[in-house]
Scaffold this motif. Structure first.
Motif, short mmCIF file in Angstrom:
data_model
loop_
_atom_site.label_atom_id
_atom_site.label_comp_id
_atom_site.label_asym_id
_atom_site.label_seq_id
_atom_site.Cartn_x
_atom_site.Cartn_y
_atom_site.Cartn_z
N MET A 1 0.84 -1.16 0.00
CA MET A 1 0.00 0.00 0.00
C MET A 1 0.89 1.24 0.00
N ALA A 2 0.49 2.26 -0.76
CA ALA A 2 1.29 3.47 -0.89
C ALA A 2 1.10 4.35 0.35
N ASN A 3 2.14 5.15 0.63
CA ASN A 3 2.04 6.10 1.74
C ASN A 3 1.35 7.36 1.24
N TYR A 4 0.37 7.85 2.00
CA TYR A 4 -0.39 9.04 1.63
C TYR A 4 0.01 10.19 2.55
N ILE A 5 0.38 11.30 1.93
CA ILE A 5 0.66 12.51 2.69
C ILE A 5 -0.16 13.63 2.07
N PHE A 6 -1.16 14.07 2.81
CA PHE A 6 -2.05 15.11 2.33
C PHE A 6 -2.22 16.17 3.41
N ALA A 7 -2.59 17.35 3.01
CA ALA A 7 -2.90 18.41 3.97
C ALA A 7 -4.36 18.80 3.75
N PHE A 8 -5.24 18.39 4.65
CA PHE A 8 -6.66 18.72 4.56
C PHE A 8 -7.04 19.58 5.75
N GLU A 9 -7.94 20.54 5.47
CA GLU A 9 -8.32 21.47 6.52
C GLU A 9 -9.30 20.85 7.51
N ASP A 10 -10.14 19.92 7.08
CA ASP A 10 -11.08 19.33 8.01
C ASP A 10 -11.07 17.82 7.87
N ILE A 11 -11.59 17.15 8.85
CA ILE A 11 -11.56 15.69 8.88
C ILE A 11 -12.49 15.09 7.83
N GLY A 12 -13.55 15.83 7.47
CA GLY A 12 -14.47 15.33 6.44
C GLY A 12 -13.79 15.17 5.10
N ALA A 13 -13.00 16.15 4.71
CA ALA A 13 -12.27 16.06 3.44
C ALA A 13 -11.24 14.95 3.49
N LEU A 14 -10.61 14.75 4.63
CA LEU A 14 -9.64 13.67 4.80
C LEU A 14 -10.31 12.32 4.65
N GLU B 1 -13.17 11.64 3.07
CA GLU B 1 -13.70 11.45 1.72
C GLU B 1 -12.60 11.19 0.70
N ASN B 2 -11.48 11.87 0.81
CA ASN B 2 -10.45 11.76 -0.22
C ASN B 2 -9.40 10.68 0.04
N VAL B 3 -9.21 10.28 1.29
CA VAL B 3 -8.14 9.32 1.58
C VAL B 3 -8.70 7.97 2.03
N PHE B 4 -9.48 7.99 3.09
CA PHE B 4 -9.90 6.73 3.69
C PHE B 4 -11.03 6.04 2.95
N ILE C 1 -19.90 1.69 2.48
CA ILE C 1 -19.76 3.00 3.08
C ILE C 1 -21.03 3.80 2.80
N ALA C 2 -21.66 4.30 3.85
CA ALA C 2 -22.83 5.17 3.69
C ALA C 2 -22.33 6.60 3.60
N HIS C 3 -22.59 7.25 2.50
CA HIS C 3 -22.14 8.63 2.30
C HIS C 3 -23.05 9.57 3.07
N GLN C 4 -22.44 10.59 3.68
CA GLN C 4 -23.18 11.54 4.49
C GLN C 4 -23.80 12.60 3.59
N THR C 5 -25.05 12.90 3.85
CA THR C 5 -25.73 13.95 3.09
C THR C 5 -25.90 15.17 3.99
N VAL C 6 -25.91 16.33 3.36
CA VAL C 6 -26.09 17.58 4.08
C VAL C 6 -27.57 17.93 4.02
N CYS C 7 -28.19 18.08 5.18
CA CYS C 7 -29.61 18.43 5.19
C CYS C 7 -29.78 19.93 5.13
N THR C 8 -30.93 20.35 4.67
CA THR C 8 -31.26 21.77 4.62
C THR C 8 -32.59 21.99 5.30
N VAL C 9 -32.77 23.18 5.83
CA VAL C 9 -34.04 23.58 6.44
C VAL C 9 -34.43 24.92 5.86
N GLN C 10 -35.67 25.30 6.12
CA GLN C 10 -36.12 26.60 5.65
C GLN C 10 -35.92 27.65 6.74
N CYS C 11 -35.58 28.85 6.32
CA CYS C 11 -35.46 29.97 7.25
C CYS C 11 -36.83 30.25 7.85
#
Length: 195
Positions: free
Chosen positions: A1-14, A16-19, A30-40
């Motif tokens: 397995m290759a070694n991965y070195i990335f710089a991500f600002e948040d754990i969500g991007a890490l 999604e893109n690496v693990f 893997i169940a992908h997380q969805t972003v919910c929306t509400v009305q103002c």
């Protein structure tokens, strides 16, 4: 397995893109997380949920943070020695549009404890207009820890007024300062002049 070195600002991007690709290659579901929306609650547009359940525009139209804040302040300036009066009797020397002058202006402004100053900067004005404008951004916490920011302009009106030593100089620059002598010393100076 290759070694991965990335710089991500948040754990969500890490995740999604690496693990996620590694786990999908291994055959895991893997169940992908969805972003919910509400009305103002005020205007009804779709938005991501927050503590107030209001969009960005609605609280700022409901709460006026700059109400009650000073918009015009009078500053006394000595044009001879280029100093500013800090009441009651202290004169401060500062260059135009300098950090010291901005600090002095902010001290002269009366701001309530509820409002916090976030950013300040000078707005260019003509020097001869005797007006100095400062753009301020203030923030205040409203409704369930929702922080609002609002920008407004404070106009400082510069009034020229000479302080005591400059006034004396302006009255008569050729004036000499002397002490009045009593009669005993006058007779002594007369004796000296006759020698």
């Amino acid at each position: 397995m290759a070694n991965y070195i990335f710089a991500f600002e948040d754990i969500g991007a890490l995740m999604e893109n690496v693990f996620m690709p590694i786990l999908e290659e291994a055959g895991m579901f893997i169940a992908h997380q969805t972003v919910c929306t509400v009305q103002c609650c005020k205007c009804g547009i779709q938005m991501t949920p927050n503590a107030a359940n209001m969009c960005v525009k609605c609280p700022s139209s409901k709460f006026n943070m700059i109400e009650g804040l000073q918009k015009h302040v009078i500053i006394i300036h000595c044009s001879v020695c280029d100093t500013y009066l800090q009441p009651p009797r202290t004169w401060i020397k500062a260059e135009l549009e300098s950090a010291e002058l901005l600090r002095f202006y902010l001290k002269r402004l009366k701001i309530s404890n509820e409002v916090k100053t976030v950013d300040t900067k000078f707005i260019w004005t003509e020097h001869h207009s005797k007006r100095i404008k400062v753009k301020m951004t203030v923030q205040k916490q409203v409704l369930n820890r929702v922080v609002l920011r609002q920008a407004y302009t404070v106009e400082y009106i510069v009034q020229d007024h000479l302080h005591k030593s400059c006034t004396r100089f302006q009255d008569n620059p050729d004036q000499w300062v002397a002490k009045v002598c009593n009669s005993n010393s006058m007779s002594f100076t007369g004796e000296l002049s006759s020698l």
